[in-house]
Scaffold this motif. Structure first.
Motif, PDB file in Angstrom:
ATOM      1  N   ALA A 177     -24.691 -15.029 -11.079  1.00  0.00           N
ATOM      2  CA  ALA A 177     -23.435 -15.665 -10.664  1.00  0.00           C
ATOM      3  C   ALA A 177     -23.704 -17.035 -10.050  1.00  0.00           C
ATOM      4  O   ALA A 177     -22.980 -17.997 -10.309  1.00  0.00           O
ATOM      5  N   LEU A 178     -24.762 -17.123  -9.253  1.00  0.00           N
ATOM      6  CA  LEU A 178     -25.079 -18.377  -8.570  1.00  0.00           C
ATOM      7  C   LEU A 178     -25.636 -19.442  -9.514  1.00  0.00           C
ATOM      8  O   LEU A 178     -25.648 -20.617  -9.175  1.00  0.00           O
ATOM      9  N   THR A 179     -26.080 -19.020 -10.685  1.00  0.00           N
ATOM     10  CA  THR A 179     -26.611 -19.968 -11.666  1.00  0.00           C
ATOM     11  C   THR A 179     -25.715 -20.068 -12.898  1.00  0.00           C
ATOM     12  O   THR A 179     -26.134 -20.606 -13.915  1.00  0.00           O
ATOM     13  N   SER A 180     -24.486 -19.561 -12.791  1.00  0.00           N
ATOM     14  CA  SER A 180     -23.565 -19.514 -13.934  1.00  0.00           C
ATOM     15  C   SER A 180     -22.881 -20.840 -14.226  1.00  0.00           C
ATOM     16  O   SER A 180     -22.228 -20.989 -15.246  1.00  0.00           O
ATOM     17  N   GLY A 181     -23.006 -21.785 -13.323  1.00  0.00           N
ATOM     18  CA  GLY A 181     -22.289 -23.040 -13.473  1.00  0.00           C
ATOM     19  C   GLY A 181     -21.007 -23.076 -12.660  1.00  0.00           C
ATOM     20  O   GLY A 181     -20.357 -24.118 -12.571  1.00  0.00           O
ATOM     21  N   ALA A 182     -20.646 -21.949 -12.066  1.00  0.00           N
ATOM     22  CA  ALA A 182     -19.457 -21.916 -11.209  1.00  0.00           C
ATOM     23  C   ALA A 182     -19.739 -22.726  -9.949  1.00  0.00           C
ATOM     24  O   ALA A 182     -20.840 -22.674  -9.402  1.00  0.00           O
ATOM     25  N   ARG A 183     -18.742 -23.474  -9.492  1.00  0.00           N
ATOM     26  CA  ARG A 183     -18.910 -24.251  -8.257  1.00  0.00           C
ATOM     27  C   ARG A 183     -18.609 -23.405  -7.033  1.00  0.00           C
ATOM     28  O   ARG A 183     -19.027 -23.747  -5.932  1.00  0.00           O
ATOM     29  N   GLN A 184     -17.839 -22.320  -7.225  1.00  0.00           N
ATOM     30  CA  GLN A 184     -17.520 -21.388  -6.149  1.00  0.00           C
ATOM     31  C   GLN A 184     -17.886 -19.983  -6.597  1.00  0.00           C
ATOM     32  O   GLN A 184     -17.546 -19.589  -7.711  1.00  0.00           O
ATOM     33  N   VAL A 185     -18.523 -19.238  -5.704  1.00  0.00           N
ATOM     34  CA  VAL A 185     -18.787 -17.827  -5.943  1.00  0.00           C
ATOM     35  C   VAL A 185     -18.224 -17.077  -4.742  1.00  0.00           C
ATOM     36  O   VAL A 185     -18.663 -17.277  -3.614  1.00  0.00           O
ATOM     37  N   GLU A 186     -17.232 -16.246  -5.028  1.00  0.00           N
ATOM     38  CA  GLU A 186     -16.563 -15.470  -3.979  1.00  0.00           C
ATOM     39  C   GLU A 186     -16.876 -14.000  -4.175  1.00  0.00           C
ATOM     40  O   GLU A 186     -16.627 -13.432  -5.229  1.00  0.00           O
ATOM     41  N   LEU A 187     -17.437 -13.398  -3.156  1.00  0.00           N
ATOM     42  CA  LEU A 187     -17.763 -11.984  -3.163  1.00  0.00           C
ATOM     43  C   LEU A 187     -16.630 -11.254  -2.445  1.00  0.00           C
ATOM     44  O   LEU A 187     -16.449 -11.426  -1.243  1.00  0.00           O
ATOM     45  N   ASP A 188     -15.848 -10.479  -3.182  1.00  0.00           N
ATOM     46  CA  ASP A 188     -14.708  -9.770  -2.604  1.00  0.00           C
ATOM     47  C   ASP A 188     -15.191  -8.430  -2.039  1.00  0.00           C
ATOM     48  O   ASP A 188     -15.510  -7.507  -2.781  1.00  0.00           O
ATOM     49  N   PHE A 189     -15.246  -8.345  -0.704  1.00  0.00           N
ATOM     50  CA  PHE A 189     -15.742  -7.149  -0.015  1.00  0.00           C
ATOM     51  C   PHE A 189     -14.603  -6.262   0.484  1.00  0.00           C
ATOM     52  O   PHE A 189     -14.818  -5.395   1.325  1.00  0.00           O
ATOM     53  N   THR A 190     -13.397  -6.444  -0.019  1.00  0.00           N
ATOM     54  CA  THR A 190     -12.252  -5.664   0.450  1.00  0.00           C
ATOM     55  C   THR A 190     -12.507  -4.161   0.366  1.00  0.00           C
ATOM     56  O   THR A 190     -12.092  -3.410   1.239  1.00  0.00           O
ATOM     57  N   GLN A 191     -13.218  -3.718  -0.668  1.00  0.00           N
ATOM     58  CA  GLN A 191     -13.427  -2.282  -0.880  1.00  0.00           C
ATOM     59  C   GLN A 191     -14.838  -1.817  -0.528  1.00  0.00           C
ATOM     60  O   GLN A 191     -15.252  -0.748  -0.943  1.00  0.00           O
ATOM     61  N   VAL A 192     -15.562  -2.614   0.245  1.00  0.00           N
ATOM     62  CA  VAL A 192     -16.891  -2.199   0.704  1.00  0.00           C
ATOM     63  C   VAL A 192     -16.705  -1.449   2.020  1.00  0.00           C
ATOM     64  O   VAL A 192     -16.231  -2.003   3.001  1.00  0.00           O
ATOM     65  N   SER A 193     -17.080  -0.182   2.016  1.00  0.00           N
ATOM     66  CA  SER A 193     -16.873   0.662   3.200  1.00  0.00           C
ATOM     67  C   SER A 193     -18.014   0.579   4.200  1.00  0.00           C
ATOM     68  O   SER A 193     -17.833   0.892   5.372  1.00  0.00           O
ATOM     69  N   PHE A 194     -19.190   0.144   3.745  1.00  0.00           N
ATOM     70  CA  PHE A 194     -20.367   0.101   4.619  1.00  0.00           C
ATOM     71  C   PHE A 194     -21.326  -0.963   4.123  1.00  0.00           C
ATOM     72  O   PHE A 194     -21.493  -1.148   2.920  1.00  0.00           O
ATOM     73  N   CYS A 195     -21.975  -1.637   5.058  1.00  0.00           N
ATOM     74  CA  CYS A 195     -23.011  -2.616   4.728  1.00  0.00           C
ATOM     75  C   CYS A 195     -24.053  -2.558   5.834  1.00  0.00           C
ATOM     76  O   CYS A 195     -23.705  -2.613   7.023  1.00  0.00           O
ATOM     77  N   ASP A 196     -25.317  -2.411   5.460  1.00  0.00           N
ATOM     78  CA  ASP A 196     -26.373  -2.384   6.468  1.00  0.00           C
ATOM     79  C   ASP A 196     -27.147  -3.703   6.438  1.00  0.00           C
ATOM     80  O   ASP A 196     -26.756  -4.661   5.777  1.00  0.00           O
ATOM     81  N   CYS A 197     -28.254  -3.746   7.164  1.00  0.00           N
ATOM     82  CA  CYS A 197     -29.068  -4.968   7.267  1.00  0.00           C
ATOM     83  C   CYS A 197     -29.594  -5.431   5.915  1.00  0.00           C
ATOM     84  O   CYS A 197     -29.701  -6.635   5.676  1.00  0.00           O
ATOM     85  N   SER A 198     -29.909  -4.490   5.035  1.00  0.00           N
ATOM     86  CA  SER A 198     -30.389  -4.866   3.703  1.00  0.00           C
ATOM     87  C   SER A 198     -29.311  -5.620   2.939  1.00  0.00           C
ATOM     88  O   SER A 198     -29.585  -6.629   2.287  1.00  0.00           O
ATOM     89  N   GLY A 199     -28.091  -5.135   3.027  1.00  0.00           N
ATOM     90  CA  GLY A 199     -26.978  -5.819   2.388  1.00  0.00           C
ATOM     91  C   GLY A 199     -26.727  -7.180   3.005  1.00  0.00           C
ATOM     92  O   GLY A 199     -26.483  -8.162   2.309  1.00  0.00           O
ATOM     93  N   LEU A 200     -26.790  -7.238   4.335  1.00  0.00           N
ATOM     94  CA  LEU A 200     -26.590  -8.507   5.030  1.00  0.00           C
ATOM     95  C   LEU A 200     -27.656  -9.519   4.623  1.00  0.00           C
ATOM     96  O   LEU A 200     -27.352 -10.686   4.366  1.00  0.00           O
ATOM     97  N   ASN A 201     -28.905  -9.090   4.548  1.00  0.00           N
ATOM     98  CA  ASN A 201     -29.974  -9.994   4.113  1.00  0.00           C
ATOM     99  C   ASN A 201     -29.743 -10.490   2.688  1.00  0.00           C
ATOM    100  O   ASN A 201     -30.003 -11.657   2.381  1.00  0.00           O
ATOM    101  N   THR A 202     -29.241  -9.627   1.827  1.00  0.00           N
ATOM    102  CA  THR A 202     -28.920 -10.024   0.455  1.00  0.00           C
ATOM    103  C   THR A 202     -27.847 -11.111   0.457  1.00  0.00           C
ATOM    104  O   THR A 202     -27.957 -12.113  -0.261  1.00  0.00           O
TER     105      THR A 202
END
Length: 124
Positions: free
Chosen positions: A47-72
């Motif tokens: 996604a970051l190399t697709s040529g898009a100038r904006q990349v939006e990650l929609d986390f509306t339906q993410v119920s949990f995120c730990d440190c590994s996810g945060l680091n990602t």
């Protein structure tokens, strides 16, 4: 594109994407943790190399995120900054994810700004 990770009954993490001119939106649903963060990373890199100038990650339906996810997310943010791509996480965030962002003091770094996103995104 859609990726499901985990059990056959829907998986623990679902990632899809849609591209509009200059913008990629990546809806994510489920849990982002040490077992699913690698799949999120694998979806973010193209996604970051697709040529898009904006990349939006929609986390509306993410119920949990730990440190590994945060680091990602932080790795993706830094990669985006280096390549001139605007990157952010949109919500509303669940209380668990919002708390992680607040404790790590990254809500202002990762929050998706309004549609008038500056080019390139200003350092904070």
């Amino acid at each position: 594109m859609e990726i499901s990770v985990g059990k056959a009954s829907g998986g623990r993490l679902r990632i899809s994407s849609r591209m509009t001119p200059g913008r990629m939106i990546i809806p994510v649903a489920g849990e982002v943790d040490h077992t699913t963060a690698p799949q999120l990373r694998a979806a973010l890199l193209p996604a970051l190399t697709s040529g898009a100038r904006q990349v939006e990650l929609d986390f509306t339906q993410v119920s949990f995120c730990d440190c590994s996810g945060l680091n990602t997310l932080l790795d993706a943010y830094h990669h985006a900054r280096q390549t001139g791509v605007c990157f952010g996480v949109s919500g509303p965030l669940t209380p668990a994810v919002a708390r992680l962002f607040a404790l790590a003091e990254v809500e202002s770094v990762l929050a998706t700004p309004p549609r008038s996103w500056p080019w390139p995104r200003q350092a904070r």
